[in-house]
Write a protein that holds these residues in place. Structure first.
Motif, PDB file in Angstrom:
ATOM      1  N   ASP A 440       0.923  -1.410  -0.376  1.00  0.00           N
ATOM      2  CA  ASP A 440      -0.265   0.188   0.053  1.00  0.00           C
ATOM      3  C   ASP A 440       1.288   1.510   0.070  1.00  0.00           C
ATOM      4  N   GLN A 441       0.393   2.445   0.147  1.00  0.00           N
ATOM      5  CA  GLN A 441       1.005   3.568  -0.248  1.00  0.00           C
ATOM      6  C   GLN A 441       2.271   4.251   1.340  1.00  0.00           C
ATOM      7  N   GLN A 442       1.055   3.434   1.631  1.00  0.00           N
ATOM      8  CA  GLN A 442       2.126   3.955   2.983  1.00  0.00           C
ATOM      9  C   GLN A 442       2.997   3.424   2.466  1.00  0.00           C
ATOM     10  N   LEU A 443       3.116   2.159   3.289  1.00  0.00           N
ATOM     11  CA  LEU A 443       4.110   0.884   3.232  1.00  0.00           C
ATOM     12  C   LEU A 443       5.607   1.658   2.237  1.00  0.00           C
ATOM     13  N   SER A 444       4.908   1.578   0.817  1.00  0.00           N
ATOM     14  CA  SER A 444       5.640   2.263  -0.139  1.00  0.00           C
ATOM     15  C   SER A 444       6.548   3.494   0.486  1.00  0.00           C
ATOM     16  N   ASP A 445       5.642   4.278   1.038  1.00  0.00           N
ATOM     17  CA  ASP A 445       6.646   5.576   1.570  1.00  0.00           C
ATOM     18  C   ASP A 445       7.592   5.126   2.303  1.00  0.00           C
ATOM     19  N   ASP A 446       7.046   4.503   3.289  1.00  0.00           N
ATOM     20  CA  ASP A 446       8.022   4.391   4.345  1.00  0.00           C
ATOM     21  C   ASP A 446       9.632   3.136   4.059  1.00  0.00           C
ATOM     22  N   ILE A 447       8.906   2.631   3.655  1.00  0.00           N
ATOM     23  CA  ILE A 447      10.339   1.929   1.974  1.00  0.00           C
ATOM     24  C   ILE A 447      11.777   2.709   1.832  1.00  0.00           C
ATOM     25  N   PHE A 448      10.760   3.689   1.313  1.00  0.00           N
ATOM     26  CA  PHE A 448      11.707   4.870  -0.205  1.00  0.00           C
ATOM     27  C   PHE A 448      12.426   5.752   1.261  1.00  0.00           C
ATOM     28  N   LEU A 449      11.657   6.179   2.383  1.00  0.00           N
ATOM     29  CA  LEU A 449      12.303   6.349   3.275  1.00  0.00           C
ATOM     30  C   LEU A 449      13.175   5.893   4.833  1.00  0.00           C
ATOM     31  N   GLY A 450      13.120   5.118   3.662  1.00  0.00           N
ATOM     32  CA  GLY A 450      14.344   3.834   4.213  1.00  0.00           C
ATOM     33  C   GLY A 450      13.833   3.191   6.138  1.00  0.00           C
ATOM     34  N   GLY A 471       7.320   5.062  -4.057  1.00  0.00           N
ATOM     35  CA  GLY A 471       6.109   4.635  -5.168  1.00  0.00           C
ATOM     36  C   GLY A 471       6.066   3.085  -5.793  1.00  0.00           C
ATOM     37  N   PHE A 472       7.666   2.978  -6.002  1.00  0.00           N
ATOM     38  CA  PHE A 472       7.959   1.420  -7.002  1.00  0.00           C
ATOM     39  C   PHE A 472       7.064   0.468  -6.288  1.00  0.00           C
ATOM     40  N   ALA A 473       7.341   0.440  -4.476  1.00  0.00           N
ATOM     41  CA  ALA A 473       7.254  -0.929  -4.392  1.00  0.00           C
ATOM     42  C   ALA A 473       6.086  -1.207  -4.311  1.00  0.00           C
ATOM     43  N   ALA A 474       4.889  -0.250  -4.631  1.00  0.00           N
ATOM     44  CA  ALA A 474       3.278  -1.037  -5.609  1.00  0.00           C
ATOM     45  C   ALA A 474       3.418  -0.950  -6.115  1.00  0.00           C
ATOM     46  N   TYR A 475       4.187  -1.245  -7.263  1.00  0.00           N
ATOM     47  CA  TYR A 475       3.758  -2.294  -8.238  1.00  0.00           C
ATOM     48  C   TYR A 475       4.279  -3.729  -7.651  1.00  0.00           C
ATOM     49  N   ARG A 476       3.106  -4.631  -8.682  1.00  0.00           N
ATOM     50  CA  ARG A 476       3.749  -6.260  -8.064  1.00  0.00           C
ATOM     51  C   ARG A 476       4.329  -6.661  -9.288  1.00  0.00           C
ATOM     52  N   GLY A 477       5.317  -7.809  -8.772  1.00  0.00           N
ATOM     53  CA  GLY A 477       6.703  -8.091  -8.915  1.00  0.00           C
ATOM     54  C   GLY A 477       6.907  -9.291  -9.446  1.00  0.00           C
ATOM     55  N   LEU A 478       7.818 -10.234 -10.331  1.00  0.00           N
ATOM     56  CA  LEU A 478       8.142 -11.596 -10.079  1.00  0.00           C
ATOM     57  C   LEU A 478       9.859 -11.373 -10.482  1.00  0.00           C
ATOM     58  N   ARG A 479      10.747 -11.673  -9.420  1.00  0.00           N
ATOM     59  CA  ARG A 479      11.736 -11.331  -9.880  1.00  0.00           C
ATOM     60  C   ARG A 479      12.690 -12.451  -9.520  1.00  0.00           C
ATOM     61  N   VAL A 480      13.457 -12.942 -10.590  1.00  0.00           N
ATOM     62  CA  VAL A 480      13.829 -14.071 -11.148  1.00  0.00           C
ATOM     63  C   VAL A 480      14.903 -14.318  -9.898  1.00  0.00           C
ATOM     64  N   GLN A 481      14.943 -15.456  -9.278  1.00  0.00           N
ATOM     65  CA  GLN A 481      16.150 -15.431  -7.647  1.00  0.00           C
ATOM     66  C   GLN A 481      17.054 -16.539  -8.242  1.00  0.00           C
ATOM     67  N   ARG A 482      16.156 -17.582  -9.181  1.00  0.00           N
ATOM     68  CA  ARG A 482      17.856 -18.389 -10.191  1.00  0.00           C
ATOM     69  C   ARG A 482      17.140 -19.254 -11.307  1.00  0.00           C
ATOM     70  N   ILE A 483      17.995 -18.726 -12.200  1.00  0.00           N
ATOM     71  CA  ILE A 483      17.923 -19.917 -13.313  1.00  0.00           C
ATOM     72  C   ILE A 483      19.070 -20.810 -13.649  1.00  0.00           C
ATOM     73  N   ALA A 484      18.917 -21.429 -13.352  1.00  0.00           N
ATOM     74  CA  ALA A 484      19.827 -22.693 -14.421  1.00  0.00           C
ATOM     75  C   ALA A 484      19.748 -23.773 -15.088  1.00  0.00           C
ATOM     76  N   VAL A 485      20.504 -24.120 -15.901  1.00  0.00           N
ATOM     77  CA  VAL A 485      20.310 -24.495 -17.223  1.00  0.00           C
ATOM     78  C   VAL A 485      21.492 -26.219 -17.308  1.00  0.00           C
ATOM     79  N   MET A 486      21.201 -27.194 -17.140  1.00  0.00           N
ATOM     80  CA  MET A 486      22.357 -28.313 -17.209  1.00  0.00           C
ATOM     81  C   MET A 486      23.283 -27.686 -18.445  1.00  0.00           C
ATOM     82  N   GLU A 487      24.217 -27.992 -18.149  1.00  0.00           N
ATOM     83  CA  GLU A 487      25.918 -27.328 -18.208  1.00  0.00           C
ATOM     84  C   GLU A 487      25.589 -27.917 -19.964  1.00  0.00           C
ATOM     85  N   GLN A 488      25.387 -29.081 -20.316  1.00  0.00           N
ATOM     86  CA  GLN A 488      25.188 -30.234 -21.768  1.00  0.00           C
ATOM     87  C   GLN A 488      24.092 -29.593 -22.912  1.00  0.00           C
ATOM     88  N   TYR A 489      23.533 -28.553 -22.104  1.00  0.00           N
ATOM     89  CA  TYR A 489      22.129 -28.071 -22.607  1.00  0.00           C
ATOM     90  C   TYR A 489      22.014 -26.455 -22.692  1.00  0.00           C
TER      91      TYR A 489
END
Length: 692
Positions: A440-450, A471-489
């Motif tokens: 929400d807006q209040q928490l997003s502002d608090d994150i911005f202010l540290g 205000g960016f923290a108000a957006y919903r996102g997916l973060r790529v935490q890890r991506i791994a592919v077997m070496e042969q592929y």
């Protein structure tokens, strides 16, 4: 005895004398078998403390606890300082939560014939556990803890309200390594190789790796004690405690000194023989600086499943080294405990520390139809041990830092999405996504202010608080935490298919963006750029484990996020020349080039800039007077829109001198030039070539 053997009491509550009879029997059985086991005491805290053994008879234990009623205990946060030490009995207190990383480190401290005693509440699976929290404030229920505790049934147990004490099966002895002159045969063989290496000049680095408990630190101490008669030796590590066993091998008159890594770097003096123990525990940039100090350097590190850092050392640091520069030896046989040790076998099996080689034959041309991309739930993963092991094994093999706690998150964190690539019945690719933002807006502002830092929202907070987008923290996102592919592929488009599936996921779920944050690595930047991600942030600080700048990239689904990306890219473009001269100054030239290509910005050169650059290249205009214009010129030429054909030594010089303004003696190819005049002349020739 088998795992079902037990000591019975006629009363529901355990009788104290019967408990201590059990401990006497267990101690005798451990002494005969030289096995190591886990004893799990479950119940109310008062019950657990009352039913610990009488350590006045057993010997002084090592206690690991965050609780105040164990004032002499080592807190969880300090256990890493004990690496290299050992004990016969260790009490691990789970009443503060189940920190699986600390648990594994504790297991590595117990020597042959010893026991790790776990004390916990009976309902650990449903208890609040700070080590099972990623984004929420309460633990709903841990699949992982239930799984591990179920596997503990093969070990010993004492339970409140039960009339039974379960004794582990100690009928099979664990064979200890044979010693001669205080060394095993394997240690003696490696010592001979180390002495031979010390006397030759072609390979300046000796690399020693071993799983925990293989006698690595003892071997290093034996070498230092003998070799100090021929050369001056300095020992370093992340902490003095990590080399305690090494230093114990030295006599009172030894000239071998322990010096902290930062002190050695500050002195900047050449060292005849530098021993870096537990090298994987040091940031990579610090390790690189230390390597330049040693005329001869021994790099020693613990590998295996106890710590992710050891695998990272192999995957990143060693892989980048010239094979002609080092000799490598491994210690395979356990020394601290025996062959077929029950505790080591249990850890390897339950926490997937021992993997079969992840190998197969990849087709030269892998058709897209050959690969199936699937989203899987946490329930599916936890119910299928074969699938869980395959997914986790691929992550371990592909990433430089994977810890046992990652296995717990893989099973328990419901904010984590999992997408896999399958070829037939084989998992050949894994993508982990973390749900972030939506505040929400209040928490997003608090994150911005540290003022607030909600747990588990790394990228959302990074863009809000560090990159400074209110205000960016108000957006919903997916973060790529890890991506791994077997070496042969790899290089078969599997990573692209996984990312494409993630893009479809944010589209279907009306999520605002897809993003990632990672330690800048020139081998990765091209992939993210090709996937349509834009560089939006360069962190001021360096990653603790990587020693490199952290960067963030975003792919926008929502138009407002796309506008934010444009704004952040312009900010980086405006500030980059200053950053390169300040907190990015220690970056290697390859990563600077990768950063430039990831940004792919175009700097406008004025007529004045062009005149100054021409005067520098064809005349005698001074470098310092022209550097600001040269910076913009070089940034344009090194962007991915320009195909610069230069020798790597010339690109190195452009980056290190023009962009980073390093002193002449700190340049990678400093020996290439007889002095400043020749260096500047080479710069003039390179700029002239690029300007034609």
């Amino acid at each position: 005895m088998n795992p079902q053997n037990s000591i019975n009491s006629t009363e529901n509550l355990l009788q104290t004398d019967r408990v201590f009879e059990f401990y006497a029997e267990l101690a005798a059985a451990l002494a005969r078998s030289q096995q190591r086991v886990i004893l799990h005491i479950q119940g109310e805290r008062s019950f657990c403390l009352a039913h610990l053994p009488d350590f006045s008879k057993w010997g002084h234990p090592l206690i690991v606890s965050n609780q105040s009623d164990f004032p002499q205990a080592v807190p969880f946060s300090k256990v890493e300082t004990l690496l290299g030490t050992e004990c016969e009995y260790l009490v691990y207190d789970l009443f503060s939560g189940f920190n699986i990383d600390v648990f594994c480190l504790c297991c590595g401290l117990v020597r042959a014939g010893g026991v790790l005693i776990m004390i916990s509440t009976e309902n650990m699976q449903g208890a609040d556990d700070p080590y099972g929290l990623w984004q929420t404030d309460r633990t709903v229920g841990s699949r992982f803890t239930g799984y591990v505790f179920d596997q503990l049934k093969t070990m010993g147990s004492v339970r409140q309200g039960s009339a039974e004490i379960t004794m582990p099966d100690l009928s099979q002895p664990s064979a200890l390594a044979a010693f001669e002159n205080n060394k095993t045969v394997e240690q003696a063989t490696v010592l001979v190789d180390m002495y031979s290496w010390l006397n030759q000049s072609t390979q300046p680095i000796f690399l020693l790796t071993a799983d925990r408990g293989r006698g690595k630190s003892t071997l290093l101490g034996l070498f230092a004690q003998e070799a100090q008669l021929k050369t001056n030796i300095t020992v370093t590590a992340a902490s003095r405690n990590q080399v305690a066993i090494l230093l114990q091998q030295l006599d009172d008159n030894s000239s071998v000194q322990f010096t902290a890594p930062d002190e050695l770097i500050g002195r900047n003096e050449q060292i005849d023989c530098l021993i870096i123990d537990e090298a994987a525990m040091l940031p990579l940039n610090m390790l690189n600086q230390l390597m330049r100090l040693g005329k001869k350097t021994i790099l020693a590190t613990t590998t295996g499943g106890y710590e992710g850092t050891g695998q990272g050392f192999l995957l990143k640091f060693i892989a980048a080294m010239d094979e002609q520069l080092y000799i490598r030896r491994q210690l395979l046989a356990p020394v601290r405990w025996g062959q077929n040790d029950m505790l080591e076998e249990w850890l390897n099996r339950v926490l997937f520390f021992s993997f079969e080689a992840l190998s197969s034959t990849a087709s030269e041309l892998l058709a897209k139809d050959d690969v199936q991309i699937l989203s899987i739930s946490k329930g599916q993963l936890s119910d299928d041990m074969g699938l869980l092991k395959a997914v986790y094994g691929l992550l371990v093999s592909a990433h430089y830092r994977t810890r046992p706690s990652d296995l717990r998150q893989l099973m328990d964190d419901d904010n984590q999405r999992i997408i896999i690539a399958m070829r037939g019945q084989q998992v050949i690719g894994v993508l982990l996504l973390n749900e972030e933002g939506g505040f929400d807006q209040q928490l997003s502002d608090d994150i911005f202010l540290g003022k607030r830092r909600p747990k588990g929202h790394l990228l959302s907070q990074m863009i809000t608080a560090q990159a400074g987008v209110k205000g960016f923290a108000a957006y919903r996102g997916l973060r790529v935490q890890r991506i791994a592919v077997m070496e042969q592929y790899r290089m078969h488009g599997i990573g692209r298919q996984l990312i494409d599936a993630a893009k479809e996921l944010i589209k279907e779920n009306k999520i605002d963006y897809l993003g990632s944050s990672f330690a800048l690595d020139h081998s990765l930047s091209h992939f993210w750029s090709e996937m349509g991600f834009k560089l939006v942030h360069v962190a001021a600080g360096k990653g603790k484990s990587s020693g490199r700048q952290t960067v963030a990239v975003l792919y926008a689904k929502r138009p407002a996020v796309a506008e934010t990306i444009k704004m952040l890219q312009q900010k980086i473009k405006d500030y980059l020349t200053v950053w390169l001269l300040s907190y990015c100054n220690s970056m290697c030239w390859q990563n600077v080039q990768a950063l430039i290509q990831l940004l792919n910005a175009r700097y406008q050169l004025s007529q004045q800039d062009e005149n100054e650059i021409d005067a520098f290249a064809t005349g005698y205009r001074g470098f310092e007077l022209t550097q600001a214009s040269l910076q913009k010129f070089v940034l344009n030429k090194l962007s991915k829109n320009h195909a610069v054909i230069l020798e790597s030594a010339d690109i190195t010089l452009l980056v290190e001198k023009i962009l980073l303004d390093r002193p002449s003696h700190q340049l990678s190819d400093a020996n290439r030039y007889s002095g400043r005049k020749e260096l500047i002349q080479q710069l003039r020739l390179i700029i002239k070539t690029l300007n034609e």
